[in-house]
Design an enzyme around this catalytic site. Structure first.
Site, mmCIF file in Angstrom:
data_model
loop_
_atom_site.group_PDB
_atom_site.id
_atom_site.type_symbol
_atom_site.label_atom_id
_atom_site.label_comp_id
_atom_site.label_asym_id
_atom_site.label_seq_id
_atom_site.Cartn_x
_atom_site.Cartn_y
_atom_site.Cartn_z
ATOM 1 N N LYS A 197 0.843 -1.204 0.000
ATOM 2 C CA LYS A 197 0.000 0.000 0.000
ATOM 3 C C LYS A 197 0.874 1.248 0.000
ATOM 4 O O LYS A 197 0.685 2.163 -0.781
ATOM 5 C CB LYS A 197 -0.917 -0.038 1.226
ATOM 6 C CG LYS A 197 -1.811 1.157 1.346
ATOM 7 C CD LYS A 197 -2.754 1.018 2.533
ATOM 8 C CE LYS A 197 -3.483 2.327 2.781
ATOM 9 N NZ LYS A 197 -4.371 2.295 3.919
ATOM 10 N N GLU A 203 10.820 -4.458 4.168
ATOM 11 C CA GLU A 203 10.922 -5.877 3.775
ATOM 12 C C GLU A 203 10.531 -6.046 2.307
ATOM 13 O O GLU A 203 11.229 -6.691 1.517
ATOM 14 C CB GLU A 203 9.972 -6.732 4.626
ATOM 15 C CG GLU A 203 10.343 -6.815 6.095
ATOM 16 C CD GLU A 203 9.603 -5.809 6.952
ATOM 17 O OE1 GLU A 203 9.333 -4.680 6.469
ATOM 18 O OE2 GLU A 203 9.309 -6.140 8.113
ATOM 19 N N GLY A 257 -4.647 -1.946 5.093
ATOM 20 C CA GLY A 257 -3.819 -3.059 4.593
ATOM 21 C C GLY A 257 -4.420 -4.422 4.896
ATOM 22 O O GLY A 257 -4.528 -5.291 4.024
ATOM 23 N N ARG A 258 -4.875 -4.630 6.137
ATOM 24 C CA ARG A 258 -5.376 -5.953 6.517
ATOM 25 C C ARG A 258 -6.804 -6.203 6.043
ATOM 26 O O ARG A 258 -7.385 -7.247 6.345
ATOM 27 C CB ARG A 258 -5.248 -6.145 8.035
ATOM 28 C CG ARG A 258 -5.839 -5.034 8.871
ATOM 29 C CD ARG A 258 -5.410 -5.131 10.322
ATOM 30 N NE ARG A 258 -5.882 -4.003 11.129
ATOM 31 C CZ ARG A 258 -5.247 -2.830 11.233
ATOM 32 N NH1 ARG A 258 -4.126 -2.643 10.559
ATOM 33 N NH2 ARG A 258 -5.716 -1.864 11.987
ATOM 34 N N GLU A 343 -3.970 -6.690 15.143
ATOM 35 C CA GLU A 343 -3.503 -5.369 14.696
ATOM 36 C C GLU A 343 -4.650 -4.362 14.784
ATOM 37 O O GLU A 343 -4.434 -3.169 14.986
ATOM 38 C CB GLU A 343 -2.947 -5.433 13.263
ATOM 39 C CG GLU A 343 -1.999 -4.278 12.933
ATOM 40 C CD GLU A 343 -1.298 -4.394 11.579
ATOM 41 O OE1 GLU A 343 -1.990 -4.326 10.542
ATOM 42 O OE2 GLU A 343 -0.073 -4.536 11.550
ATOM 43 N N HIS A 374 -3.331 -33.471 17.903
ATOM 44 C CA HIS A 374 -2.167 -34.294 18.274
ATOM 45 C C HIS A 374 -1.039 -33.414 18.763
ATOM 46 O O HIS A 374 0.126 -33.814 18.697
ATOM 47 C CB HIS A 374 -1.755 -35.155 17.073
ATOM 48 C CG HIS A 374 -2.870 -36.059 16.653
ATOM 49 N ND1 HIS A 374 -3.056 -37.310 17.208
ATOM 50 C CD2 HIS A 374 -3.913 -35.862 15.808
ATOM 51 C CE1 HIS A 374 -4.152 -37.846 16.689
ATOM 52 N NE2 HIS A 374 -4.693 -36.984 15.836
ATOM 53 N N LYS A 503 9.829 -0.627 13.957
ATOM 54 C CA LYS A 503 10.319 -0.317 12.600
ATOM 55 C C LYS A 503 11.400 0.751 12.686
ATOM 56 O O LYS A 503 12.451 0.648 12.069
ATOM 57 C CB LYS A 503 9.196 0.242 11.723
ATOM 58 C CG LYS A 503 8.231 -0.774 11.182
ATOM 59 C CD LYS A 503 7.312 -0.062 10.191
ATOM 60 C CE LYS A 503 6.070 -0.849 9.902
ATOM 61 N NZ LYS A 503 5.096 -0.141 9.096
HETATM 62 O O1 F6P Z 1 3.688 -2.863 9.667
HETATM 63 C C1 F6P Z 1 2.328 -3.059 9.619
HETATM 64 C C2 F6P Z 1 1.779 -2.789 8.259
HETATM 65 O O2 F6P Z 1 1.669 -1.431 8.064
HETATM 66 C C3 F6P Z 1 0.441 -3.480 8.080
HETATM 67 O O3 F6P Z 1 -0.599 -2.760 8.626
HETATM 68 C C4 F6P Z 1 0.399 -3.628 6.599
HETATM 69 O O4 F6P Z 1 -0.563 -4.551 6.201
HETATM 70 C C5 F6P Z 1 1.811 -4.061 6.328
HETATM 71 O O5 F6P Z 1 2.583 -3.316 7.239
HETATM 72 C C6 F6P Z 1 2.301 -3.850 4.925
HETATM 73 O O6 F6P Z 1 2.212 -2.522 4.532
HETATM 74 P P1 F6P Z 1 2.335 -2.107 3.031
HETATM 75 O O7 F6P Z 1 1.224 -2.743 2.274
HETATM 76 O O8 F6P Z 1 2.266 -0.625 3.015
HETATM 77 O O9 F6P Z 1 3.672 -2.607 2.531
#
Ligand code: F6P
Length: 534
Positions: A197, A203, A257-258, A343, A374, A503
């Protein structure tokens, strides 16, 4: 209505056994909710009519109905970020109008969906070729959190409908993830989807750069650019990255995002199962939206799912909640729900910034059955912590020749909720030990280990079959549950400031790890760890 009245009621009825509540012959029916195409049986809980009435009053007093309308109609209910919360608009029909800042957002949603449909069907049919003229065999979605968990869960959940290119997911910045995923793929035939987003998540951007270089080494820099797709609301950054505009699928900041798998973030899923199946998923979610918006009281499935959760966590004080799908293809659902629920509702202050008067959302965890049986079910049955269990199971599987397995699966699911509720008394355990030949003190000692206290609450969600439509209903059901819980707690379920501090510190620590910045000034433990790790 306050939490105190509920706590008072719980104190009064706590000693009562759930199984005794079934003296009411209609309990199973009265303490269940049938909606959309599902049955939610919450009768194996300690809830009675008074508790349900109190919980419904709690939701009403929290202003649930107004808040729900505010969400659906595009008001800026994410107050800390000044944003609307409109994942429901991503699956709304063209007949609806939803205004944000005076503009109807639905036409743009459908324009983007159409672009996604065109792109995915041309890719699936082979009309879209690789820069070297070949056919795309593999798609790698690079994203994390909400830009990974939803589509990754969905691709696995809907595997029986997967007839497009192979789809892979890379999320972790641990190089092992991208290394192991790309190993064995041909860079010339691989499409890379960068799902972010913000298009700034470290990452994702690190992995995306690695993937672009991996392709460029095979086909050259310019061609590599054609093998990239971006899913983002940050147009500036996607342009900076050199992704051509026709390969960018954008969305607005009112998609959290979620909550984003219904739109561009779902592109990998659409490529896997095709646009028609994707539409069926949207239809299912829309049916749940309509239901949530209109059904009253006990008839409202997301409302009841939320209230049962509040009862268990905020009132009874059970710290965690296990989600136990008896559906192997929902293996990633618990991970998805961990983000969705924790979250969203893992907050310590209310919308007004004041400390919460009650605990916030529970720890959510789980695994598919029967595997969990199990492993950790031992604790669920005999441990001292009570874990409310949320079972889920389909009436029918996708493999008609494996009907016997499905019967076993269902029998196991039902057996677990039965065992949790009924337990096994000392008397029954002693009788078993006697039959096994134990006598006297040894019999008592052995029997003590085989007692199941029972009286442990669980719910069961039954759905016909894990089709795209039902899958859409299930995910939307959980989204709305989170919404209700957030309203009742008075928190903002749509920001996530709690992920920021770590972060920032990671960004500051990276040069320390590289040896460019001194460890001086860090706390003693971190200094020691840096020294051991460098
Ligand atoms: O670090 C949390 C977060 O902001 C989530 O809320 C989000 O889904 C994820 O990182 C990834 O964010 P982006 O889609 O901006 O890379």
């Amino acid at each position: 209505m306050t939490f105190n009245s509920l706590a008072g009621h719980w104190a009064e009825v706590q000693a009562r056994r759930i199984s005794d509540l079934f003296e009411d012959p209609d309990r199973a029916d009265r303490f269940s909710t049938s909606a959309a195409e599902m049955l939610f049986d919450w009768s194996k809980t300690a809830l009675d009519d008074k508790a349900v009435d109190l919980l419904l009053a709690l939701a009403k007093d929290a202003g649930l109905e107004d808040r729900r309308e505010a969400m659906f109609s595009g008001e800026k209910i994410n107050e800390t970020e000044g944003r609307a919360v409109l994942h429901t608009a991503l699956r709304a029909s063209t007949a609806r109008k939803v205004f944000v800042d005076g503009e109807d957002v639905i036409p743009e949603v459908h324009k983007t969906l159409k672009r996604m449909r065109d792109f995915s069907s041309r890719l699936r049919s082979g009309q879209i070729r690789t820069p070297t003229g070949g056919r795309y065999t593999d798609v790698v979605n690079i994203g994390i959190g909400g830009s990974d968990l939803g589509p990754a869960m969905a691709v696995q959940a809907l595997a029986p409908y997967h007839d497009g290119p192979k789809v892979h997911f890379v999320s972790n910045v641990d190089g092992a993830h991208i290394h192991d995923t790309l190993k064995g793929l041909n860079p010339a035939n691989t499409l890379v989807i960068v799902a972010s987003k913000t298009f700034t998540t470290i990452e994702t951007m690190t992995n995306a750069k690695f993937a672009r270089d991996w392709i460029a080494r095979e086909v050259g820099e310019e061609a590599a650019g054609h093998q990239l797709v971006a899913l983002s609301s940050n147009e500036e950054k996607t342009t900076e990255w050199g992704v051509s505009p026709e390969r960018v699928f954008g969305f607005e900041d009112w998609v959290g995002g979620r909550y984003s798998m219904w739109g561009p973030i779902g592109l990998s899923l659409m490529i896997a199962i095709g646009a028609n199946r994707f539409d069926e998923m949207l239809d299912g979610a829309r049916a749940m939206d309509t239901h949530f918006r209109s059904a009253k009281g006990r008839e409202n499935l997301p409302l009841m799912l939320a209230l049962v959760g509040i009862w268990h966590h905020q009132i009874c004080g059970y710290a965690t909640r296990a989600v136990l799908p008896y559906e192997q293809r929902l293996a990633r659902l618990p991970a998805y729900l961990q983000q969705l629920e924790m979250e969203s509702n893992g907050k310590r202050v209310g919308m007004d910034g004041a400390a919460l008067e009650t605990v916030s959302g529970p720890v959510v965890w789980g695994e598919p059955g029967t595997n969990g049986q199990h492993a950790f079910y031992q604790l669920i049955h005999q441990g001292t912590a009570i874990v409310p269990c949320e079972f889920m199971v389909a009436k029918e599987g996708h493999e008609p020749d494996l009907a016997h397995q499905h019967r076993l699966l269902v029998a196991n699911c039902l057996a677990q909720s039965q065992a949790l509720m009924l337990g096994r008394s000392m008397e029954e355990a002693e009788a078993r030990m006697a039959a096994a030949g134990f006598e006297g003190e040894e019999r008592t000692r052995q029997a003590a280990h085989c007692v199941f206290p029972g009286n442990r609450p669980s719910t069961t969600l039954v759905y016909p079959k894990l089709t795209p439509r039902i899958f859409g209903q299930i995910v939307a059901l959980y989204e709305h549950r989170v919404f209700v819980e957030g309203v009742v707690l008075g928190i903002n379920s749509y920001d996530q400031w709690g992920v920021e501090l770590g972060k920032e510190l990671a960004v500051a620590l990276e040069p320390v790890m590289a040896g460019d910045v001194s460890v001086d000034g860090l706390d003693g433990s971190t200094q020691q760890l840096v020294k051991h790790l460098t």
